[in-house]
Motif scaffolding. Structure first.
Motif: not given
Length: 392
Positions: A79-87, A138-154
């Motif tokens: 999940q940490a990797n998914a968040r980094r890739r999303a950013h 499934e873990a990747i999808r969840t973390a990636y979408r959370e990171a996307e939401a955080e990125r969009d909010l920022r």
């Protein structure tokens, strides 16, 4: 909170032994896996080679340890990797594909490592690899979408701060904000105020507020103003310096307030002068309307509404008693009688220009403010009665 991948209740010893042999070769396998993933996914070119190699080694070591000793496998690092890739802007589809490439590579490595006697158990245990892939995905999808939401909010918060700077008085900050938002400092601009559900035109730089949406639209001189549909809009006159945005937005907001809630339409500042004048100072308009129409508004509701409807119809029909009678479905003498009562109650004649203007402004105030009561979500008549306009 991440859910660990739990091993099957009875791991096949020969498959575990095979996994342990591959675990000893993790560094070698990780190097080849990184090469394959980079070749298979062009979108991963934004990821530094050392980062990709480290992730490949970590995922292989984690998976093979899980398969070798039967321990639970956490998805936290995945999940940490998914968040980094999303950013970094790596598409989710590309990220998921890279993990499928990894699983295929791991299966091929098992096949190459296995002896003839291990082929049967390898086939029996293949489902573990693909089940693990599904859980990781499934873990990747969840973390990636959370990171996307955080990125969009920022990004939205950053954009809001830049937009707010346009409304300030510091010329340096205004220029810097305009540049960051992709706006020129000189040109042809329009400020737009819209209700929250309205869709703003493409290319507009907007700011979302709880009760409205604000926007700045930059247009080339020869480009017509785009159509606005699906809600209420107020538009400022054109202006030529971005530093004038604060003043232009004030006019756009006044133009928006001139469109009654529940209606759909576009009001450019100056198109509806009476409604805009009322919206610019609602408390003053309420007070003056009460002073002009006070005795009429104190009548019982039925009598009051009949006289108000007659007066509105007479003004709407350009002072024609006959046409007012037609739309009211009554005789013209009835209209004359009601207008006479209006004049008696207000002390103003509809035939005297100045007095008629005072009556019209007061009547429009009542009409527009009544529309707010009837059409604004959550506003009750009792709530409105607590404002300056207390007769309804």
């Amino acid at each position: 909170m991440t859910e660990p991948i739990v091993p099957p209740s009875s791991a096949e010893p020969r498959f575990a032994a095979l996994s342990a042999r591959l675990l000893d070769r993790t560094d070698e396998l990780a190097e080849e896996l990184a090469r394959r993933v980079r070749a298979a996914e062009a979108d991963l070119a934004v990821v530094p080679p050392e980062d990709l190699a480290a992730v490949c080694a970590e995922q292989l070591r984690m998976t093979l340890t899980h398969l070798a000793d039967g321990s639970a496998m956490s998805t936290e690092s995945t999940q940490a990797n998914a968040r980094r890739r999303a950013h970094r802007g790596v598409p989710l589809a590309a990220l998921l594909h890279s993990y499928r490439v990894g699983t295929q590579f791991l299966w091929e490595s098992f096949v190459a490592e296995a002896g003839v006697a291990e082929h049967a158990v390898l086939i029996e245990s293949a489902s573990e690899l693909w089940l693990g892939l599904e859980q990781l995905s499934e873990a990747i999808r969840t973390a990636y979408r959370e990171a996307e939401a955080e990125r969009d909010l920022r990004a939205r918060l950053d954009r809001d701060l830049l937009f707010d700077a346009l409304l300030g008085t510091d010329p340096v900050r205004i220029r810097e904000s305009a540049d960051a938002l992709g706006l020129p400092t000189r040109g042809r601009f329009h400020a737009i105020a819209a209700e929250v559900t309205a869709e703003l035109p493409p290319g507009a730089v907007w700011r979302h507020l709880p009760t409205e949406r604000l926007a700045v639209l930059s247009l080339p001189d020869a480009t017509p103003f785009p159509p606005l549909q699906g809600g209420r809009f107020g538009v400022s006159p054109a202006y030529d310096q971005i530093s004038q945005t604060a003043s232009a937005l004030r006019l756009a907001r006044l133009a928006l307030a001139a469109v009654p809630p529940g209606d759909e339409g576009v009001s450019t500042y100056g198109d509806r002068p009476v409604a805009t004048l009322i919206a610019s100072s609602p408390e003053t308009a309420d007070d003056l309307a009460r002073r002009v129409l006070g005795r009429l508004l104190a009548l019982p509701a039925g009598d009051r509404d009949t006289l108000l409807a007659t007066a509105h119809a007479w003004f709407a029909m350009g002072g024609s008693t006959g046409r007012a009678a037609e739309i009211l479905f009554c005789h013209r003498n009835t209209v004359r009688y009601r207008l006479g009562r209006l004049e008696t109650l207000t002390g103003r004649s509809v035939h005297h220009p100045r007095e008629a203007a005072e009556l019209f402004l007061a009547l429009e105030t009542v009409r527009l403010r009544a529309a707010i009561i009837n059409r604004s979500p959550g506003m009750s008549t009792s709530t409105y009665q607590n404002s300056a306009l207390t007769w309804a």
